[in-house]
Design an enzyme around this catalytic site. Structure first.
Site, PDB file in Angstrom:
ATOM      1  N   ASP A 494       0.721  -1.076   0.065  1.00  0.00           N
ATOM      2  CA  ASP A 494       0.117  -0.129  -0.068  1.00  0.00           C
ATOM      3  C   ASP A 494       0.907   1.156   0.120  1.00  0.00           C
ATOM      4  O   ASP A 494       0.399   2.381  -0.459  1.00  0.00           O
ATOM      5  CB  ASP A 494      -0.694   0.117   1.200  1.00  0.00           C
TER       6      ASP A 494
HETATM    7  C1  NOJ Z   1      -1.828  -3.769   5.364  1.00  0.00           C
HETATM    8  C2  NOJ Z   1      -2.977  -3.972   4.416  1.00  0.00           C
HETATM    9  O1  NOJ Z   1      -4.084  -4.485   5.229  1.00  0.00           O
HETATM   10  C3  NOJ Z   1      -2.687  -4.950   3.334  1.00  0.00           C
HETATM   11  O2  NOJ Z   1      -3.874  -4.933   2.430  1.00  0.00           O
HETATM   12  C4  NOJ Z   1      -1.349  -4.681   2.640  1.00  0.00           C
HETATM   13  O3  NOJ Z   1      -1.193  -5.469   1.746  1.00  0.00           O
HETATM   14  C5  NOJ Z   1      -0.223  -4.366   3.774  1.00  0.00           C
HETATM   15  N1  NOJ Z   1      -0.556  -3.467   4.718  1.00  0.00           N
HETATM   16  C6  NOJ Z   1       0.913  -4.021   2.876  1.00  0.00           C
HETATM   17  O4  NOJ Z   1       1.144  -2.916   2.753  1.00  0.00           O
END
Ligand code: NOJ
Length: 803
Positions: A494
């Protein structure tokens, strides 16, 4: 320092010191009604949606010694006044003679002893999901009879959880409580936000007579709230004030005089906290759980649910910590992530910013597929409803309203507003469901797309298979200069938010993996034309990845809009990323020498004894051109932290390459059960995976955060069962293809599959890491290592010899 131990027989973790470094929690109920309970008796409870229908006020950021959501006071007459203490330790913090918090499956039991009074409080939501029960048993451990009062307390929040924190005018004007006293001297406190009073009220009551009650926090704490939760002044008077709150901070406190309890004698009190349309509507629940035997039956029923759930897969290996995780704690965490997505935890505040994530929930289904395939199917169906007609998916949605949005990408007005990976995860989820169940009819189910007309009606619908194929087509046509998928706002990571025109190697590989799944499906259904078409897509992306993304010693991770690589030795920060190496193996794009070198780069540059880092070195300063990753200090979260969700992908990649000892080393180094002796560094619950551990660039290397709601759960479960122990559902049966440490003599797995039970014994006489020499089923040798489906059910003995 240790704060507790595993009791594998009772399937509990037992906390023996309440002063853990953070609150350690447990989940009760489900998103339909439930929440979490901390090890000092605090509880965050909601119904249907933690953002819009929250019941208790639980503010995670307040100090651990603070009261949060629910508590219980006991008091003993002492001279002219009273000795008041909480058997939960918090909030009165009295010295305890004994304290244990049993973190069980769907229940938490706090047992303690203070001033000669032993208490045992079992906190759970019964399987009917109607209320939160607290089953309180008080025993006089002294030599003389004592008079004991019990005062259970709940503090309410406005149902709109965020508004509770942002508005100190409207909220207190709307909060009200009424008391209903029955002929038997029992009291039901009804609490509501004024605008909801005709349709939903919180109820708090008990199964014993109540001599007085309090609904106004100010009166309970006393002296205009210069009394405190640690020493509520109201508890120094014989009775509470019987105030029905007309505004302000509403609580529920019920005074119970349990009477004189003789030495060794006990008293039992049951409290209920729930929500119904009205008090009348709540009465059947209240009557049911006023009966102690019904409470016992509900707890037994909860136990039976977990017996059944966990019996889907049970393993016996030479590693106790692995057994404990795979048999109890990991599947329980998978159940939790499937239920709560990333919505509500001690770290995810559930105030409405996220809701249910498309990517996260798709992956969560993979962790419960063997245990509750029907529920996984329903969730996949729901997720496909927020996929758009163009094949991409809305990033997240509210489970009550089904309103979806584009997540954090909305923060960048100029776009892009899609996440390049979301829709592809649904393909992995759907194919896992089909392999588990053989229910191919699911592919024909009609599911609307998210796009709506002016009346809010869906513009188009399509079969589940059509949804999956549109996802493939979206990625196929949304590519950048190198023919790799456009990054969109982000991919799985993200926090890397490059400007429009960037490309993602991760999404290229996820696309490859999704294509392999669909090709296998079409081969199974005999649709050779579709299989061939997708094979063409696959080969095209495989070429692009291998032509443009090999950096000499590992794969790069992204191209920026100018076509410059990220995750390359050319970069000052973010030279090498873990997902850049594991996923080319998972997609099959990397094979042979390149696959080995990519995985060796992980070991050499990214591995630590506490887990594999996501990337290295960390960015050391905010850089708008890369985005969120650089907002963290080096070593934290996605910026060079040990982001655990990605570790099982390396375990799986190593197992695919036949490297059992490495796969097991990676698996074991993050097994939380192995952190039990390191808690002062690690800080979190040793019975669940956290999301992240600070990496070695950070001064607090080894400190974990964000426990419970992480994709780590579903993927560690798959890594353990499907790749180390090697038991995988296939369209035509159950594949057994272990990849274990050479030192193991063998192991056994008992697994349900399509109505039959497979009792699998694996022996490893030659001490190999991978390779199956012989398989027999019910005493007869079979060719290959796929055990057939047994339509007639029954239990079947499977013997596997490695070699
Ligand atoms: C937490 C998020 O819930 C998830 O969707 C994401 O893939 C990871 N962070 C990595 O950024």
């Amino acid at each position: 320092m240790q704060y507790g131990y595993f009791d594998d027989e009772r399937r509990e973790y037992v906390i023996t010191d309440p002063r853990t470094p953070t609150k350690w929690i447990n989940y009760v109920g489900t998103l339909a009604f439930g929440g979490f309970v901390d090890h000092t008796g605090g509880a965050l409870i909601c119904k249907g949606d933690p953002a819009l229908n929250r019941i208790t006020k639980y503010i995670q950021q307040m100090p651990a010694s603070d009261f949060k959501g629910t508590t219980l006071y006991l008091r003993l007459k002492e001279g002219d006044g009273y000795r008041v203490f909480s058997p939960y330790f918090v909030p009165t913090l009295d010295p305890f003679d004994f304290y244990q918090c049993h973190v069980g499956l769907g229940y938490t039991r706090i047992a303690s002893a203070f001033y000669g009074i032993r208490s045992e409080v079992t906190i759970f939501v019964p399987p009917d999901g109607s209320c939160l029960l607290r089953d309180i048993r008080i025993t006089n451990g002294g030599d003389e009879a004592v008079e004991v009062d019990a005062i259970p307390v709940v503090e309410y929040t406005h149902p709109q959880a965020l508004t509770q924190l942002t508005n100190a005018d409207w909220v207190p004007q709307t909060m009200q409580s009424d008391a209903y006293r029955g002929e038997d001297e029992r009291v039901i406190l009804a609490q509501y936000a004024f605008m909801h009073k005709e349709k939903r009220v919180n109820f708090f009551t008990s199964n014993r007579p109540v001599s007085s009650f309090e609904a106004d926090r100010r009166r309970f704490l006393g002296a205009n709230e210069y009394g405190s939760w640690a020493r509520p002044l109201a508890l120094q008077a014989p009775e509470l004030s019987d105030t029905e709150a007309r505004r302000g901070d509403n609580i529920g406190a019920l005074m119970h005089h349990l009477g004189e309890i003789g030495p060794g004698e006990s008293a039992r009190l049951i409290t209920m906290l729930g929500q119904a349309e009205s008090i009348e509507a709540a009465r059947p629940t209240i009557e049911r759980y006023s009966d102690e035997s019904k409470v016992d039956a509900a707890l037994a029923e909860l136990g039976a649910f977990w017996d059944e759930y966990l019996s889907a897969v049970q393993v016996e290996t030479p590693d106790r910590a692995l057994n404990s995780m795979l048999n109890v704690h990991n599947p329980r965490q998978c159940h939790t992530t499937k239920n709560w997505s990333r919505y509500l935890s001690y770290y995810q505040l559930g105030l409405g910013a996220r809701g249910i994530g498309f990517r996260d929930s798709s992956q969560d289904t993979l962790g419960v597929m063997t245990h509750m395939p029907g529920e996984a199917r329903d969730l996949i169906h729901t997720l496909l409803r927020v996929q758009k007609r163009d094949g991409s998916a809305m990033h997240q949605f509210n489970p009550m309203s089904m309103e979806a949005n584009e997540g954090d990408s909305r923060e960048r007005e100029e776009g892009p507003h899609f996440y390049s990976d979301d829709h592809l995860w649904a393909i992995l989820a759907a194919c896992a469901y089909l392999k588990e169940t053989g229910d191919l009819a699911f592919l024909d189910e009609t599911i609307p797309y998210y796009d709506k007309d002016r009346d809010g009606e869906p513009i188009e619908e399509g079969s589940a298979l059509d949804h999956l194929l549109r996802g493939i087509e979206f990625t196929r046509r949304t590519v950048g200069a190198h023919g790799l998928p456009s990054l969109g706002y982000a991919d799985w990571n993200d926090t890397v938010n490059l400007y429009e025109g960037a490309e993602s190697l991760f999404t290229a590989n996820l696309y490859g993996r999704a294509l392999l799944e669909l090709i296998a499906l079409f081969n199974h259904t005999g649709d050779a034309a579709s299989a061939d078409r997708l094979r063409g897509y696959y080969e095209g992306m495989r070429e692009a990845v291998n032509e443009h993304c090999w950096d000499g010693a590992w794969y790069i991770r992204y191209f920026d809009p100018e076509g410059k690589p990220l995750g390359s030795k050319q970069n000052a920060a973010g030279q090498v990323f873990t997902n850049g190496q594991s996923w080319p193996v998972l997609s099959g794009f990397a094979t042979g020498e390149r696959a080995r070198r990519a995985l060796d780069a992980v070991y050499e540059h990214l591995n630590t004894a506490k887990g594999i880092k996501l990337s290295t070195p960390g960015y050391n300063g905010y850089d708008l051109a890369v985005g969120g990753i650089s907002s963290y200090p080096p070593g934290a979260k996605e910026n060079g932290g040990i982001f655990l969700h990605t570790n099982p992908w390396v375990v799986i990649a190593e197992a695919m390459m036949g490297n059992g000892s490495r796969a097991y080393e990676y698996y074991s180094q993050i097994n939380p059960a192995a952190k039990n002796d390191l808690i002062d560094e690690y800080e979190l619950e040793p019975y669940v995976y956290p999301q992240n551990i600070l990496g070695d660039e950070h001064p607090l290397f080894g400190l974990a955060r964000n426990s419970w709601l992480s994709g780590t759960a579903a993927w560690m479960y798959q890594a353990g069962i499907e790749w180390i122990l090697g038991v995988q559902a296939r369209y035509d049966g159950l594949l057994i293809d272990p990849c274990i440490p050479a030192g193991w003599d063998g192991f056994s797995v008992r697994r349900r599959f399509r109505g039959a039970t497979y009792a699998i014994e694996v022996r490893n006489p030659k001490h190999v890491e991978k390779g199956v020499a012989a398989v027999s089923v019910d005493g007869s040798r079979i060719e290959g290592s796929v055990i057939p489906v047994f339509a007639e059910g029954g239990t079947h003995r499977v013997e596997v010899v490695m070699g």
